[in-house]
Design an enzyme around this catalytic site. Structure first.
Site, PDB file in Angstrom:
ATOM      1  N   ASP A 174     -32.522  26.576   8.289  1.00 41.69           N
ATOM      2  CA  ASP A 174     -33.677  27.735   8.456  1.00 41.69           C
ATOM      3  C   ASP A 174     -33.637  28.131   9.954  1.00 41.69           C
ATOM      4  OD1 ASP A 174     -36.410  29.018   8.135  1.00 41.69           O
ATOM      5  OD2 ASP A 174     -37.210  27.109   9.245  1.00 41.69           O
ATOM      6  N   ASP A 218     -36.908  29.661  12.121  1.00 42.59           N
ATOM      7  CA  ASP A 218     -38.182  29.363  12.904  1.00 42.59           C
ATOM      8  C   ASP A 218     -38.676  28.021  12.678  1.00 42.59           C
ATOM      9  OD1 ASP A 218     -38.944  32.363  14.048  1.00 42.59           O
ATOM     10  OD2 ASP A 218     -38.051  32.490  12.240  1.00 42.59           O
ATOM     11  N   ASP A 257     -37.974  23.239   7.636  1.00 38.31           N
ATOM     12  CA  ASP A 257     -39.264  22.533   8.005  1.00 38.31           C
ATOM     13  C   ASP A 257     -40.389  22.985   7.310  1.00 38.31           C
ATOM     14  OD1 ASP A 257     -39.209  25.385   8.880  1.00 38.31           O
ATOM     15  OD2 ASP A 257     -40.868  24.940  10.251  1.00 38.31           O
TER      16      ASP A 257
END
Length: 238
Positions: free
Chosen positions: A28, A30, A190
């Site tokens: 991922d 961000d 996240d």
């Protein structure tokens, strides 16, 4: 062996042969590779100000990220008064993207240890990719500005494919670009979208504790948690 990835989160419990066998790592963006919250905060508040809305705090932005620009704008308006009208949303998203690009991502940084860890992974023969719901153009701008673009053999944004996370087609499409299969891959993210897309695609997933999530990390359902990005190296080498 696959059932080992379904045991309760414990990064020290996973078998070394399996960890080493999964040498295609999909990240991922961000909240995992980069801390973009300050630029997202600046851009969202600029749009809110144009509409005479109060600003949102920086801490609030971190819980809104993960589903693309439209959802971020939608959540920002919902948190500062009445929800945005659906017909108005596309224009507001465009204004957000204008502000975001105008800032040239000046406040965005890579999280500690990211560049060094990616370099080590590449040196060890891993194939790396990015699967993010951020649009492709700003994703590439950021990776290039931060000197990270050269590490990745494939990058897919939220507008790169007909689907995006948590649809498994986004992750599987990224793997296709790398010429890799799900049984070779590991997802690192996240948020709940990262966990959902990985499990739907049949790929184990590791989450970082420092990222952006509206759900406590322990409740995301990930196969493992790492505290810092550079823990990937010793974790994969166990």
């Amino acid at each position: 062996m696959a059932e080992l990835w379904r045991q309760p989160v414990n990064r020290n419990s996973l078998a070394a042969p399996m960890a080493r066998a999964r040498n295609v790592l999909i990240f991922d963006l961000d909240g995992t590779l980069i801390d973009s919250a300050p630029d997202l905060h600046r851009s969202l508040n600029a749009v809110l100000a144009e509409q005479s809305r109060p600003p949102v705090p920086l801490a609030g932005i971190r819980a809104m990220v993960g589903d693309g620009a439209a959802k971020l704008v939608e959540r920002g308006f919902a948190d500062t008064g009445a929800a945005v009208e659906p017909m108005a949303l596309p224009d507001l998203v465009q204004r957000f993207l204008v502000h975001y690009s105008a800032g040239r991502h000046a406040l965005t940084t890579a999280f500690p240890g990211v560049a060094e860890t990616l370099a080590t992974l590449r040196q060890r023969g891993c194939r790396l990719g990015v699967c993010t719901n951020k649009p492709y153009a700003p994703t590439m701008e950021i990776l290039e500005l931060l000197g990270l673009s050269g590490f990745f053999g494939a990058v897919t944004g939220g507008d790169s494919l007909p689907v995006r996370k948590p649809d498994p087609g986004h992750l599987l499409g990224t793997l296709d670009l790398l010429g890799a299969a799900a049984d070779q891959a590991l997802m690192i993210g996240d948020s709940i979208n990262d966990v959902a897309v990985a499990h739907a695609a049949g790929v184990p997933v590791v989450v970082v504790r420092y990222g952006y999530t509206r759900t406590p990390v322990e409740e995301l359902g990930a196969d493992a948690i790492i505290e810092r990005f550079d823990e990937l190296i010793p974790w994969l080498s166990v």
